[in-house]
Design an enzyme around this catalytic site. Sequence first.
Site, PDB file in Angstrom:
ATOM      1  N   ARG A  91     -18.190 102.727  56.896  1.00 25.19           N
ATOM      2  CA  ARG A  91     -19.082 103.238  55.954  1.00 25.19           C
ATOM      3  C   ARG A  91     -19.117 104.724  55.884  1.00 25.19           C
ATOM      4  NH1 ARG A  91     -23.034  98.321  54.340  1.00 25.19           N
ATOM      5  NH2 ARG A  91     -23.459  99.818  52.716  1.00 25.19           N
ATOM      6  N   TYR A  96      -9.713  99.003  46.497  1.00 19.69           N
ATOM      7  CA  TYR A  96      -8.139  98.411  46.870  1.00 19.69           C
ATOM      8  C   TYR A  96      -8.195  97.472  47.869  1.00 19.69           C
ATOM      9  CZ  TYR A  96      -7.778 103.135  44.743  1.00 19.69           C
ATOM     10  OH  TYR A  96      -7.977 104.445  43.800  1.00 19.69           O
TER      11      TYR A  96
END
Length: 459
Positions: A200, A230
């Site tokens: 992250r 994606y």
Amino acid sequence: MTVDDSLSPAGVATPHSSGIRVVVVGLGIAGLTTAIECHRKGHTVIALEKSPVIRVLGDSLGLGSNATNVLEKWADGKILQQLKSLADDISIFEALDSAGKLYAKDDAKGFGADNGMIINRGSLATTLHEYAKMLEIDIRFGAAVTGHWEDESAAGVIINGEQRLVADCVIGCDGIHSKTREAVLTKEPTAVPSGQAVFRASFDSTSVCNDPNARWILAEKGVRDRLSQYMAEGGLALSLATGKRGQNITWQLWHEDNHNANELWSEHNSAKLENALGMIRHWPIYSKVVPILRHTPKEALTDFKLVNRAALPTWISHAGRIIIIGDAAHPVLPIVGQGGGQGIEDAATVAICLQLAGKTHISLALQAVERLRYARTSIIQSSGPKIYAGVRNPDWKAIEKDPSLIMLPRPKWIFGYDVPRDVYEQFPLVKRAIEEGSSYTPKNIPPGGRYEFLHDFKE
């Protein structure tokens, strides 16, 4: 007959009028909201945080309309408007394969600017802290809770091994690794690694603006934000988004846990960008997204371990004056988008239950909180692995026929929930059930009491 306006969802009681003294442990999102909500309902609050300052770690989190419904009642809506000015303006969610082919597009209902929000954790925490200070709530930093105690008439904590605080109740909002939980349970619950982790990061987009190979992501800068996901087989997925209308870039890479991940935001040392890039190097879309990811500052990247936790047997201590809420009681996997929201719902519930039960019935108030909240949070908590399983190996042919298969569920029973109204309406029924020793079925759960993939929330 005079009607007490404070006994209503938007009502505000005279400060310190309830006579109830509350210690709040932990000043994350749930703790700050609890301190503010308890103050608004007339309780005297002492809020404790072991860190020397408000922590601003982490990237973005989503607050659904069920959470902002609480925040909008503060200062005649001014605090919510301030937060919205700091929030992202994501109006489009996209689902794509690893080649960049678009399969599904969804609006951001439930999290959009008209009701919910997606906002940086630090911005949210800082704003809540500033509002708590404006209310003159007693906030103490550098106050590590080293012990808890309770008896039939009071409860409290020991700070830094020395100072003893006395209150009517203690509310533990001290997160996944809660110290307060030790006062509630006889043994620490088992955490089961999910086998997954997530890189992250969130950072300023300035450097991306000057990179001709990366600035395509800022095509809508100043207009709106977009979140593109994606996905490939095996649970590998890259979430790439702009924030604050292109001022920020946020990305997450969901992947198999290679044992380098950590469950603490503060642990950045083992997170290496090259490890993340290596996982998607074979993707056809790699050459398009890698110029953006390479702008990630080293200090902005973390590799966060995803851990499954079952519902706890109880949130309340033996003597009934200590309760845990938020992540301390029911941590939710981030894919659900309800971790912060459920903590905020908890905060509003505990403040109202204390108000309605009164100083002489603290234990009943905390029991009411658990009865009102336990089933709802347990169902939402259980949804994390189910949602993740649904996107782990996407069936693109099926998704092409039914795009909702890949989109985040937005059930009406979650996003359309009005927690203050429900608690004021249901408290008399819960109180009677507790006093009579009878069962109570909350109204804030889905029919049948099971999580299902629904998209029936409408703004």
